[in-house]
Design a protein around this motif. Structure first.
Motif, PDB file in Angstrom:
ATOM      1  N   VAL A 234     -29.157 -28.940  22.542  1.00  0.00           N
ATOM      2  CA  VAL A 234     -29.310 -28.382  23.878  1.00  0.00           C
ATOM      3  C   VAL A 234     -30.363 -29.190  24.616  1.00  0.00           C
ATOM      4  O   VAL A 234     -31.356 -29.616  24.028  1.00  0.00           O
ATOM      5  N   GLU A 235     -30.118 -29.445  25.888  1.00  0.00           N
ATOM      6  CA  GLU A 235     -31.074 -30.105  26.770  1.00  0.00           C
ATOM      7  C   GLU A 235     -31.337 -29.157  27.924  1.00  0.00           C
ATOM      8  O   GLU A 235     -30.415 -28.492  28.403  1.00  0.00           O
ATOM      9  N   TRP A 236     -32.587 -29.079  28.397  1.00  0.00           N
ATOM     10  CA  TRP A 236     -32.911 -28.139  29.454  1.00  0.00           C
ATOM     11  C   TRP A 236     -33.998 -28.673  30.367  1.00  0.00           C
ATOM     12  O   TRP A 236     -34.776 -29.555  29.991  1.00  0.00           O
ATOM     13  N   ALA A 237     -34.033 -28.101  31.546  1.00  0.00           N
ATOM     14  CA  ALA A 237     -35.119 -28.310  32.506  1.00  0.00           C
ATOM     15  C   ALA A 237     -35.286 -26.995  33.258  1.00  0.00           C
ATOM     16  O   ALA A 237     -34.303 -26.419  33.740  1.00  0.00           O
ATOM     17  N   ILE A 238     -36.521 -26.513  33.306  1.00  0.00           N
ATOM     18  CA  ILE A 238     -36.820 -25.247  33.985  1.00  0.00           C
ATOM     19  C   ILE A 238     -38.045 -25.452  34.856  1.00  0.00           C
ATOM     20  O   ILE A 238     -39.054 -25.994  34.417  1.00  0.00           O
ATOM     21  N   ALA A 239     -37.951 -24.997  36.091  1.00  0.00           N
ATOM     22  CA  ALA A 239     -39.078 -25.049  37.013  1.00  0.00           C
ATOM     23  C   ALA A 239     -39.136 -23.722  37.764  1.00  0.00           C
ATOM     24  O   ALA A 239     -38.125 -23.027  37.897  1.00  0.00           O
ATOM     25  N   TRP A 240     -40.312 -23.395  38.244  1.00  0.00           N
ATOM     26  CA  TRP A 240     -40.501 -22.178  39.004  1.00  0.00           C
ATOM     27  C   TRP A 240     -40.954 -22.557  40.410  1.00  0.00           C
ATOM     28  O   TRP A 240     -42.132 -22.831  40.628  1.00  0.00           O
ATOM     29  N   PRO A 241     -40.016 -22.587  41.380  1.00  0.00           N
ATOM     30  CA  PRO A 241     -40.389 -22.948  42.750  1.00  0.00           C
ATOM     31  C   PRO A 241     -41.384 -21.941  43.338  1.00  0.00           C
ATOM     32  O   PRO A 241     -41.252 -20.730  43.138  1.00  0.00           O
ATOM     33  N   ALA A 242     -42.362 -22.457  44.053  1.00  0.00           N
ATOM     34  CA  ALA A 242     -43.376 -21.602  44.674  1.00  0.00           C
ATOM     35  C   ALA A 242     -42.871 -20.996  45.974  1.00  0.00           C
ATOM     36  O   ALA A 242     -43.454 -20.046  46.483  1.00  0.00           O
ATOM     37  N   ASP A 243     -41.794 -21.541  46.506  1.00  0.00           N
ATOM     38  CA  ASP A 243     -41.300 -21.092  47.807  1.00  0.00           C
ATOM     39  C   ASP A 243     -40.040 -20.247  47.704  1.00  0.00           C
ATOM     40  O   ASP A 243     -39.227 -20.249  48.609  1.00  0.00           O
TER      41      ASP A 243
END
Length: 122
Positions: free
Chosen positions: A25-34
């Motif tokens: 599995v490959e992943w990318a997770i980010a939490w946008p501030a806007d």
């Protein structure tokens, strides 16, 4: 995400081999501030199985939600944060921007359109 500001300094990304060499599995997770659902800016989850889009998610998305919320609850308990036990999966990934791709042998899908992964081992 382009130039959208993030709540973290970097995107949480990586890859891992699945149990017993069943794939990876490959992943990318980010939490946008806007995040703002009213203007169309918010979280999303785009997932794939062997490069096939799974717009209805499935076991790989559910496993990610469960693992992230459990990990944060465990970390909170380990650090003595008494409110950590109240963390839910929606708290963790509700506004997150997630991209994940799973590569497995013989994936099992729900329905003929392959829109939802049903392979439990993922």
């Amino acid at each position: 995400l382009g130039e959208r500001p993030l709540l973290t300094a970097t995107v949480f990304a990586g890859e891992a081999q699945l149990y017993d060499n069943q794939g990876k599995v490959e992943w990318a997770i980010a939490w946008p501030a806007d995040h703002d659902a009213d203007i169309g800016e918010g979280g999303f989850c785009h997932s794939y199985v062997n490069t096939i889009p799974t717009p209805q998610g499935g076991t790989h998305e559910q496993g990610t939600r469960t693992a992230l919320s459990r990990a944060l609850r465990s970390y909170g308990e380990m650090t003595g944060n008494k409110k950590a036990g109240q963390i839910t999966a929606d708290d963790v990934v509700g506004n997150a921007a997630i991209l994940m791709s799973v590569f497995i042998r013989d994936p099992q899908f729900q329905g003929q359109t392959k829109e939802k992964l049903a392979s439990v081992e993922v």
